[in-house]
Design an enzyme around this catalytic site. Sequence first.
Site, PDB file in Angstrom:
ATOM      1  N   PRO A 178       0.840  -1.207   0.000  1.00  0.00           N
ATOM      2  CA  PRO A 178       0.000   0.000   0.000  1.00  0.00           C
ATOM      3  C   PRO A 178       0.874   1.256   0.000  1.00  0.00           C
ATOM      4  O   PRO A 178       1.939   1.266   0.635  1.00  0.00           O
ATOM      5  CB  PRO A 178      -0.782  -0.097   1.314  1.00  0.00           C
ATOM      6  CG  PRO A 178      -0.672  -1.526   1.734  1.00  0.00           C
ATOM      7  CD  PRO A 178       0.616  -2.041   1.180  1.00  0.00           C
ATOM      8  N   GLY A 216       3.370   4.375   5.088  1.00  0.00           N
ATOM      9  CA  GLY A 216       4.494   4.058   5.968  1.00  0.00           C
ATOM     10  C   GLY A 216       5.039   2.655   5.793  1.00  0.00           C
ATOM     11  O   GLY A 216       5.833   2.188   6.609  1.00  0.00           O
ATOM     12  N   LEU A 217       4.628   1.974   4.712  1.00  0.00           N
ATOM     13  CA  LEU A 217       5.142   0.615   4.502  1.00  0.00           C
ATOM     14  C   LEU A 217       6.322   0.584   3.520  1.00  0.00           C
ATOM     15  O   LEU A 217       6.733  -0.475   3.069  1.00  0.00           O
ATOM     16  CB  LEU A 217       4.039  -0.323   4.012  1.00  0.00           C
ATOM     17  CG  LEU A 217       2.982  -0.776   5.025  1.00  0.00           C
ATOM     18  CD1 LEU A 217       2.293  -2.046   4.562  1.00  0.00           C
ATOM     19  CD2 LEU A 217       3.552  -1.002   6.401  1.00  0.00           C
ATOM     20  N   GLY A 218       6.829   1.743   3.191  1.00  0.00           N
ATOM     21  CA  GLY A 218       8.065   1.801   2.400  1.00  0.00           C
ATOM     22  C   GLY A 218       7.876   1.483   0.930  1.00  0.00           C
ATOM     23  O   GLY A 218       8.805   1.012   0.268  1.00  0.00           O
ATOM     24  N   SER A 219       6.687   1.774   0.383  1.00  0.00           N
ATOM     25  CA  SER A 219       6.424   1.345  -0.988  1.00  0.00           C
ATOM     26  C   SER A 219       7.384   1.975  -2.005  1.00  0.00           C
ATOM     27  O   SER A 219       7.889   1.290  -2.898  1.00  0.00           O
ATOM     28  CB  SER A 219       4.954   1.600  -1.317  1.00  0.00           C
ATOM     29  OG  SER A 219       4.809   2.522  -2.311  1.00  0.00           O
ATOM     30  N   ALA A 260      10.482   3.084  -1.617  1.00  0.00           N
ATOM     31  CA  ALA A 260      11.837   2.507  -1.508  1.00  0.00           C
ATOM     32  C   ALA A 260      11.841   1.070  -2.020  1.00  0.00           C
ATOM     33  O   ALA A 260      12.825   0.613  -2.613  1.00  0.00           O
ATOM     34  CB  ALA A 260      12.311   2.552  -0.058  1.00  0.00           C
ATOM     35  N   ALA A 261      10.740   0.354  -1.832  1.00  0.00           N
ATOM     36  CA  ALA A 261      10.687  -1.040  -2.285  1.00  0.00           C
ATOM     37  C   ALA A 261      10.616  -1.112  -3.810  1.00  0.00           C
ATOM     38  O   ALA A 261      11.293  -1.950  -4.431  1.00  0.00           O
ATOM     39  CB  ALA A 261       9.485  -1.752  -1.654  1.00  0.00           C
ATOM     40  N   ASP A 305      14.402   3.648   5.624  1.00  0.00           N
ATOM     41  CA  ASP A 305      13.581   2.843   4.701  1.00  0.00           C
ATOM     42  C   ASP A 305      14.454   2.073   3.711  1.00  0.00           C
ATOM     43  O   ASP A 305      14.334   0.855   3.567  1.00  0.00           O
ATOM     44  CB  ASP A 305      12.636   3.744   3.886  1.00  0.00           C
ATOM     45  CG  ASP A 305      11.381   4.096   4.641  1.00  0.00           C
ATOM     46  OD1 ASP A 305      11.423   4.083   5.880  1.00  0.00           O
ATOM     47  OD2 ASP A 305      10.353   4.385   3.995  1.00  0.00           O
TER      48      ASP A 305
HETATM   49  O1  PMV Z   1       6.285   6.958   6.833  1.00  0.00           O
HETATM   50  P1  PMV Z   1       7.595   6.287   6.650  1.00  0.00           P
HETATM   51  O2  PMV Z   1       7.585   4.857   6.888  1.00  0.00           O
HETATM   52  O3  PMV Z   1       8.320   6.681   5.414  1.00  0.00           O
HETATM   53  O4  PMV Z   1       8.497   6.724   7.865  1.00  0.00           O
HETATM   54  C1  PMV Z   1       8.923   7.982   8.121  1.00  0.00           C
HETATM   55  C2  PMV Z   1       9.870   7.837   9.252  1.00  0.00           C
HETATM   56  C3  PMV Z   1      10.366   9.157   9.763  1.00  0.00           C
HETATM   57  O5  PMV Z   1      11.226   8.840  10.851  1.00  0.00           O
HETATM   58  C4  PMV Z   1       9.229  10.003  10.276  1.00  0.00           C
HETATM   59  C5  PMV Z   1      11.125   9.922   8.695  1.00  0.00           C
HETATM   60  C6  PMV Z   1      12.444   9.296   8.290  1.00  0.00           C
HETATM   61  O6  PMV Z   1      12.970   9.699   7.240  1.00  0.00           O
HETATM   62  O7  PMV Z   1      12.987   8.454   9.025  1.00  0.00           O
END
Ligand code: PMV
Length: 332
Positions: free
Chosen positions: A107, A111-114, A116-117, A158
């Site tokens: 998704p 925040g699941l790193g899509s 970067a993946a 990530d």
């Molecule tokens: O939403 P995500 O999984 O891309 O996480 C962001 C994590 C933060 O610490 C808020 C930002 C970062 O670059 O580490």
Amino acid sequence: MATGTAPGKVILFGEHAVVYGRPAIAVPVDGVEACATVRPGEQGSGIWLECCNLPAAEKGREGCYYPIREAPPGDPLCVVVTIGLTHMGMVTPPEPDLIITISSTIPIARGLGSGAAVATAIIRALATYLDYPLSPEETSRLVFEVEKIFHGTPSGIDNTVIAYQQPVYYVRGEPVELLKVSNPFHLVIADSGVASATREVVREVRQHWEVERVRYEALFDGIAAVVRAARESILKGEWRALGPLMNENQALLEELGVSAPALERLLTAARSAGALGAKLSGAGQGGFVIALVEEENIISVSKALERAGATQVLSTCVSSYPTSGSREEEKG
Ligand code: PMV
């Protein structure tokens, strides 16, 4: 044809504080992945991208089969391909004749790193196709280049967890520590259904930090102490101790101002259904929550989260077994 894959990820502890030099722990998420394949195109055709199975927001344009020479400047997939090929010595022109197909079940904007993946999968597929061995460290560095273009000031966690495909203890600017998980444990991961723009939330936190430096530095130090305690527990195999630490991390994230009612509703539901601890994961204000559960409670906690409004519920087992993420089939 060459294939590259990459998993999703969640931040277990330490988001936001990691941007300010504190440690964080992130783990790969099985069951969702990005996948890229590279195969030869017709002579003189150049590079074509085929991304019809990619969620719309990841594509950066309307069509889903197009030559990169016709893509608008800054097209995210073209940026990844260009950074990857340049690193592997394929300076263009002339463009190689390739068809790159990309899909993902991760998704987006949760925040699941899509992002970067997807970048990791493309770079792995190109490296396999070109017989260019890439270490996880190099892959991570290339994906970080992409992350910097699209996410402002990312901490680098990530790309690190996704390229290494292992639980990591991460401090910005320091060598990555691959965390040995002495006893595997289970997480239930639930989508609040609310999109969250990491870049915006990180910017808001910075604005607050600029005004209230002392308070925010103390909150980041509090988070760092939780992360260090979590690292010890993971190394000792005392995974149940992570539950109260997740609750403590969540309380500190609420004080940072990155939680939201939709997330807190899910956290309450998970804890009432027997989760040992729960917190938001990633930038916050939306996105996913994670809950630590005994294996036999995965289903009951997942159902409670659905009843509380989660739009998607996944689960993952956190362990330290590496997976390769690349394979080669009848390479052409
Ligand atoms: O939403 P995500 O999984 O891309 O996480 C962001 C994590 C933060 O610490 C808020 C930002 C970062 O670059 O580490």
